[in-house]
Design a protein around this motif. Structure first.
Motif: not given
Length: 140
Positions: A78-95
Motif C-alpha cells: 500500500l505504497t505510492i512513491q514509498h509513502v505507506q497508506f493505512q487502509t486499502l480504500s485510501s490507497y486506492q483513492q489516492v492511487r
C-alpha cells in the motif's frame, strides 16, 4: 532535461569569479569542479553555486541532473512513491487520482503524496459538508 550549469550561470549573468568571491572559494577550485560531473561535486561547491544563483541547493540540483520520473506503487505494501497508506480504500483513492494526473504530465513527489494521503485518511468534515452542499444532489 537537465540544464548545463555553465548555461544557467551565463543566463543569470554570473561569473565563476563571482561564485568564488561570494563563497570564499578559489576560482580555480570552482572552475575545476565545473569541469567534472555533478555527482563528484562537494556540498561546498553546490552550496556556492546555489547561493550565487539565489536558489536552494536541492532546487539547483534538480535543474542540473537528469532524474527520470518513475511512478512507484506497491499494492501489497500500500505504497505510492514509498509513502505507506493505512487502509486499502485510501490507497486506492489516492492511487487513482495520482495515476490519472501522471497521465497528464504530473510528477508527484513523496511530499505531495503524503499530503494526499493525509487528506484521504483524515478528511476535513467541514470541507466535505461544504462540497456536498455545493455539488450534492439537486432534486429540489
Amino acid at each position: 532535461m537537465a540544464k548545463n550549469i555553465i548555461n544557467i550561470l551565463r543566463t543569470n549573468h554570473i561569473t565563476v569569479a563571482f561564485v568564488a568571491q561570494e563563497s570564499g572559494l578559489d576560482v580555480a577550485q570552482v572552475n575545476k569542479a565545473l569541469q567534472r560531473p555533478v555527482a563528484t561535486w562537494s556540498i561546498q561547491i553546490l552550496n556556492a553555486l546555489a547561493d550565487a544563483l539565489g536558489e536552494r541547493p536541492g532546487e539547483l540540483l534538480e535543474q542540473i541532473q537528469d532524474f527520470p520520473f518513475q511512478l512507484q506503487t506497491d499494492d501489497g505494501q500500500l505504497t505510492i512513491q514509498h509513502v505507506q497508506f493505512q487502509t486499502l480504500s485510501s490507497y486506492q483513492q489516492v492511487r487513482f487520482a495520482v495515476e490519472s494526473n501522471v497521465l497528464e504530465g504530473w510528477e508527484p513527489t513523496a511530499k505531495e503524496v503524503r499530503m494526499l494521503r493525509e487528506a484521504a485518511e483524515n478528511p476535513d468534515d467541514e470541507m466535505a459538508s461544504e462540497i456536498e452542499r455545493l455539488f450534492g444532489d439537486r432534486d429540489e
